[in-house]
Structures are given as C-alpha cells and as structure tokens.
Enzyme design. Structure first.
Site, PDB file in Angstrom:
ATOM      1  CE1 TYR A  72      -4.263   1.707   0.585  1.00 34.08           C
ATOM      2  CE2 TYR A  72      -2.729   3.350   1.430  1.00 34.08           C
ATOM      3  CZ  TYR A  72      -3.989   3.012   0.965  1.00 34.08           C
ATOM      4  OH  TYR A  72      -4.960   3.964   0.873  1.00 34.08           O
ATOM      5  CG  PHE A 124      -7.356  16.340 -24.927  1.00 31.04           C
ATOM      6  CD1 PHE A 124      -7.554  16.005 -26.262  1.00 31.04           C
ATOM      7  CD2 PHE A 124      -7.867  15.498 -23.956  1.00 31.04           C
ATOM      8  CE1 PHE A 124      -8.234  14.844 -26.608  1.00 31.04           C
ATOM      9  CE2 PHE A 124      -8.541  14.330 -24.296  1.00 31.04           C
ATOM     10  CZ  PHE A 124      -8.725  14.003 -25.616  1.00 31.04           C
ATOM     11  CG  ASP A 125     -11.975  15.977 -25.284  1.00 27.60           C
ATOM     12  OD1 ASP A 125     -10.871  15.554 -24.927  1.00 27.60           O
ATOM     13  OD2 ASP A 125     -12.889  15.245 -25.699  1.00 27.60           O
ATOM     14  CG  ASP A 215      -1.945  17.639 -21.714  1.00 28.76           C
ATOM     15  OD1 ASP A 215      -1.425  16.506 -21.669  1.00 28.76           O
ATOM     16  OD2 ASP A 215      -3.130  17.825 -22.038  1.00 28.76           O
ATOM     17  CB  ALA A 217      -0.723  12.988 -23.697  1.00 31.02           C
ATOM     18  CE  LYS A 258      -3.713  10.152 -24.871  1.00 29.03           C
ATOM     19  NZ  LYS A 258      -4.597  10.169 -23.708  1.00 29.03           N
ATOM     20  CG  HIS A 450     -16.732  13.633 -28.021  1.00 31.72           C
ATOM     21  ND1 HIS A 450     -16.374  14.428 -26.950  1.00 31.72           N
ATOM     22  CD2 HIS A 450     -15.712  12.777 -28.195  1.00 31.72           C
ATOM     23  CE1 HIS A 450     -15.189  14.047 -26.522  1.00 31.72           C
ATOM     24  NE2 HIS A 450     -14.757  13.055 -27.258  1.00 31.72           N
TER      25      HIS A 450
HETATM   26  N1  F0G Z   1      -4.214  15.422 -22.725  1.00 33.49           N
HETATM   27  C1  F0G Z   1      -4.135  15.080 -24.023  1.00 33.49           C
HETATM   28  C2  F0G Z   1      -3.314  15.902 -24.961  1.00 33.49           C
HETATM   29  C3  F0G Z   1      -4.836  13.973 -24.487  1.00 33.49           C
HETATM   30  O1  F0G Z   1      -4.762  13.658 -25.774  1.00 33.49           O
HETATM   31  C4  F0G Z   1      -5.599  13.203 -23.560  1.00 33.49           C
HETATM   32  C5  F0G Z   1      -6.341  12.042 -23.996  1.00 33.49           C
HETATM   33  C6  F0G Z   1      -5.628  13.605 -22.224  1.00 33.49           C
HETATM   34  C7  F0G Z   1      -4.919  14.714 -21.848  1.00 33.49           C
HETATM   35  C8  F0G Z   1      -6.434  12.858 -21.203  1.00 33.49           C
HETATM   36  O2  F0G Z   1      -5.825  11.672 -20.878  1.00 33.49           O
HETATM   37  O3  F0G Z   1      -7.411   9.882 -21.602  1.00 33.49           O
HETATM   38  O4  F0G Z   1      -5.556   9.410 -20.024  1.00 33.49           O
HETATM   39  O5  F0G Z   1      -7.496  10.728 -19.298  1.00 33.49           O
HETATM   40  N2  F0G Z   1      -6.536  11.770 -25.188  1.00 33.49           N
HETATM   41  C9  F0G Z   1      -7.174  10.606 -25.750  1.00 33.49           C
HETATM   42  C10 F0G Z   1      -7.291  10.782 -27.227  1.00 33.49           C
HETATM   43  C11 F0G Z   1      -8.435  10.201 -25.082  1.00 33.49           C
HETATM   44  O6  F0G Z   1      -7.977   9.949 -27.845  1.00 33.49           O
HETATM   45  O7  F0G Z   1      -6.721  11.711 -27.788  1.00 33.49           O
HETATM   46  P1  F0G Z   1      -6.617  10.360 -20.424  1.00 33.49           P
END
Ligand code: F0G
Length: 458
Positions: A72, A124-125, A215, A217, A258, A450
């Site tokens: 843990y 990102f969304d 960010d 990813a 990613k 979406h």
């Molecule tokens: N930031 C970026 C640039 C992303 O592309 C994503 C996720 C996230 C944050 C959020 O990360 O999914 O691990 O919670 N992108 C995916 C996509 C979902 O299809 O582009 P997450």
C-alpha cells in the site's frame, strides 16, 4: 542497395482482427446511434478511435508487471517509477494517477478556482472540461497558422506568444491559474511545439509571475519532431531534448496511455514541493495514497519501463514513419488531409471531402460513419460535436474545423493494415457526391457530449 529502415521490434503474440459485411456494419452503426463510442470492438476491423491505452506492451513491460510490488505504501514499483520520471522529465516530485484526466483533476483542484483563466495552446477536451467544470476559462492562444490545414509549417502546435502575453497583461496575476501547453498539440492535429516556443512561454511565465505546466501525453513524439525539424537539435538524443523541454515548465500532467505505451496510467510531475504537497491531499481523496495514486504496483512498473521504450529514437522513427506512410498514401489518392501529418494520427478535412454538408449537420461525424460502413475502420470526430456547446450561450461551437482523426495505436498495426485504411477512405472518396446530408443530434450530455451523443441520419 541501402537497406530499408525497419521496426525495431518483432511480434511475439498476435490478436485476431474482426471482419464483417457492409450490411452488418450498416445495422451496427445505426444501433449505435451513429456514435463511434457505442460500437463494440468486435464490430470494428481496424480501430483508429484513439492511440490512448491501445498500444502493445513489450516483453520487458510484461516481465516488469510480474515484479510489481503491491504494498500500500512505499512499494518498490513506486520508486522504480519515481526514478524513471526523474531521469526522463527531471521532475523530482510526482503523484501517480489512474490516467491523464485524473492528473488534471488533482492538479486543477489544487490551482484552479472559479473565474480563473488558463491560457495555452489548444486544450485537449478533458483539460477544457476540467477547467470549465470549475467555472474557469481556458483561453486558446494557438498560432493562427494552425487553422490553415495545409500550410507546411513545422511547428503548428505552437503558442502565439503575442496572444499569450496579451492575456497575461490584461488579467490580474491572481486570476491566471497557470499556463498549460500541450505537447504535441492533439487538437490542432498532433502538431509539435518547438523548443524555442517553450522557452518563450517560460520567459512570459517569469515576466508575469505565473506557473507553467506541460500536458505531456505525447512529449516523446514532440521531442522527435524537435530533433528532426528544429535547428540545433539534430545531434541531441530524444531524452536530452525531453529533459530540456521539461526544464522550462514548473510541472506536468501526463496521460501515460500514449507515449509511455501502457494501457492505463498517468501522473503529475512537480518541481517545487509546495504545490506537490497541496496536490497530495487531492490525490489521496480522488486517486489513492501518494505512492500508488490510481495505479497498482505492477502498472507502475510497466509504466516505468514504457517511459524508456517510448523515448527510443528508432522506435519513434518507425512510429511516426507509419503515420507518414498512411498520410502519404491518402494524399496520393487525393484525399484532403491535414498537413504536415501529425505524430499520432492522420486528420481528414471533412469540409473539403463533403463540401455539400453544412457544419450544422456535423460533416466530420458523417464522414467517420461512412468510413466505418465502408471498411469497418473506426476513427473519431474532431469538430463541433467534440467542441461541446458554449458554457454560457449554449450555442454549438462551430469553428469551421471539421476533422476525422485516424489515430494509430503504437506497435499494433502493420503497414498492410495502413494500406487497408487508405483504400477504405479512398472508396468513400470515390462516392463522395452520393452523400447529400449529414446527421442531427437526438440526445446529448451537457459536457463532453461526444462520448454519449445519439444521432440520426438526415
Ligand atoms: N491530454 C491530451 C493531450 C490527451 O490527448 C488526452 C487524452 C488527455 C490529456 C487525457 O488523458 O485519456 O488518459 O485521461 N486523449 C485521448 C485521445 C483520449 O484519444 O486523444 P486520459
């Protein structure tokens, strides 16, 4: 004869690809209310919905799983990950989270309050969602050239530093929660951000006394583009470039699904211990104790290994080379695609593909549906559906950008599969005039619609 460049790996385990008939796909997409997220994976032949969490782990990652320490607190897996993060990003403090949006949730709970402003390149969304959910405002300061879908600029993901400075100048410092720069810029088409742009952002952050987060990813793909496109970086390694990129930021969020090639996982990196300490409380509430966050020990082990593999130059060259292969093939067929090609995906311009379908009928979603029906290839809409409604006016946010993203999972598909994808899109392109109308919304959620929206054909 010069020997061709090859993938720096071979395949030890395979997974079946599902095939289906056109009639079956017509039925399935209609039952799915024309929403790609409602399709079952068995109904999909080549799945390019996302490159997130869909990569193939290596034998070393699978062995690392077996060595996972599930204690843990203070698990060795936590320290393995801590060391890998420190080595690759330079961040001394980190918090594990179950994925990228969880990292955003913890970080923004710590630093974003109602009425705040969060400028950056395109958010990102989920990032935008987490900011707007807190009644704060994300301000997109991406360079204008990013909206020209065919301009061959090497760094179309960049922040327009003049736009950013205006936002910083016009607002009181305490209103700016932080600057967020997304590398690569997913929303702008997987486009990279240059090192000089990150340096410029740092200078503005210092000038106005605000924090700057990345960010991250797709940070490794961003580093590959810097190495291959920006002057002065050709002889540096991906890891040297990554370390320099991160050196300009105060911290980072990472969806490890990613570039770290794991199926689940994420983290937040911090330079100073004050923000780390504050964020730790939120991590404990939302994710788990600070030495595991939302992850099991085995997952942290696989992630640590993935960070090393994901920053290997040969791997990145084959990965980004495959995207280029797909994009070049589609371009050869005359299909309108966003250029330069992104690091993780090819984006099709549905406005040029279906000029007869107005924005109000969601042309990108209509195109994604046709591509699915044609060959069982699943892509995703990056357009008005994904952009959600304006939180104040509740109007649709039609930006004139209606793209279908074909995101390629890492180490999963062969170039033969890419040929199949290109042929599928070409067949739709050959019958493009026969598609007269798009879609209309039947039901939708107030935020991140979406994922669950239900549509009907017009
Ligand atoms: N930031 C970026 C640039 C992303 O592309 C994503 C996720 C996230 C944050 C959020 O990360 O999914 O691990 O919670 N992108 C995916 C996509 C979902 O299809 O582009 P997450």
């Amino acid at each position: 004869m010069e020997l061709p460049f090859i993938e720096p790996y071979k395949i030890k385990m395979v997974e079946s690809v599902y095939t289906s008939t056109r009639d079956q796909r017509e039925k399935w997409i209609s039952e799915a209310h024309f929403n790609m997220f409602n399709l079952k994976s068995e109904q999909v032949t080549i799945d390019l919905l996302t490159d997130s969490g869909t990569g193939a782990m290596s034998d070393r990652q699978w062995s690392a799983l077996m060595l996972g320490d599930e204690s843990y607190a203070g698990a060795s897996s936590y320290y393995n990950l801590k060391n890998a993060i420190a080595e690759i990003t330079g961040f001394k403090y980190f918090l594990p989270t179950h994925q990228g949006r969880a990292a955003e949730n913890v970080l923004f709970s710590t630093i974003v309050k109602e009425g705040d402003i969060v400028p950056g390149n395109s958010h990102f969304d989920t990032t935008k969602g987490h900011i707007e959910f807190r009644k704060a405002i994300p301000v997109d300061c991406t360079v204008d050239i990013a909206s020209d879908l065919t301009a061959l600029d090497p760094f179309k993901g960049n922040v327009d530093l003049e736009k950013l400075e205006n936002v910083l100048k016009e607002n009181p410092r305490e209103k700016i929660a932080c600057i967020i720069v997304t590398i690569t810029n997913n929303t702008a088409g997987g486009q990279p951000v240059s090192m000089s742009n990150l340096k410029g952002t740092r200078m503005l952050a210092d000038k106005y006394g605000v924090m700057f987060f990345l960010d991250s990813a797709r940070f490794a793909e961003n580093a590959w583009f810097i190495k291959t496109r920006e002057e002065g970086y050709a002889n540096k390694t991906i890891r040297e470039i990554a370390l320099e990129m991160f050196s300009y930021a105060d911290g980072m969020t990472m969806s490890a699904k990613k570039d770290a090639i794991v199926n689940m996982g994420g983290f937040i990196g911090f330079r100073d211990d004050e923000t780390f300490r504050k964020a730790s409380s939120y991590n404990i509430i939302y994710e788990g104790f600070i030495t595991y966050g939302g992850m099991s020990g085995r997952d942290m082990n696989a992630l640590a290994q993935g960070l090393y593999e994901g920053t290997d130059y040969d791997y990145l060259s084959s990965r980004i080379g495959q995207i280029d292969y797909l994009g070049s093939k589609m371009k050869e067929y005359g299909i309108p695609v966003l250029e330069p090609f992104g690091g993780h995906a090819i984006f099709i311009d549905s406005k040029r593909f279906f000029p007869q379908i107005p924005d109000e009928e969601f042309p990108a979603q209509a195109l994604a549906v046709e591509i699915y029906i044609e060959g069982g290839v699943r892509g995703t809409e990056i357009g008005a559906l994904m952009a959600d409604r304006d939180p104040v006016t509740r109007e649709n946010r039609f930006s004139g950008k209606e793209l279908v993203r074909l995101a390629v999972p890492r180490r999963v598909y062969t170039d033969n599969h890419m040929d199949y994808v290109a042929a599928t899109v070409k067949n739709v392109y050959d019958r493009k005039e026969s598609i007269k109308r798009g879609l209309k919304i039947v039901s939708e959620a107030p935020i991140l619609r979406h994922f669950t929206v239900e549509l009907e054909r017009l």
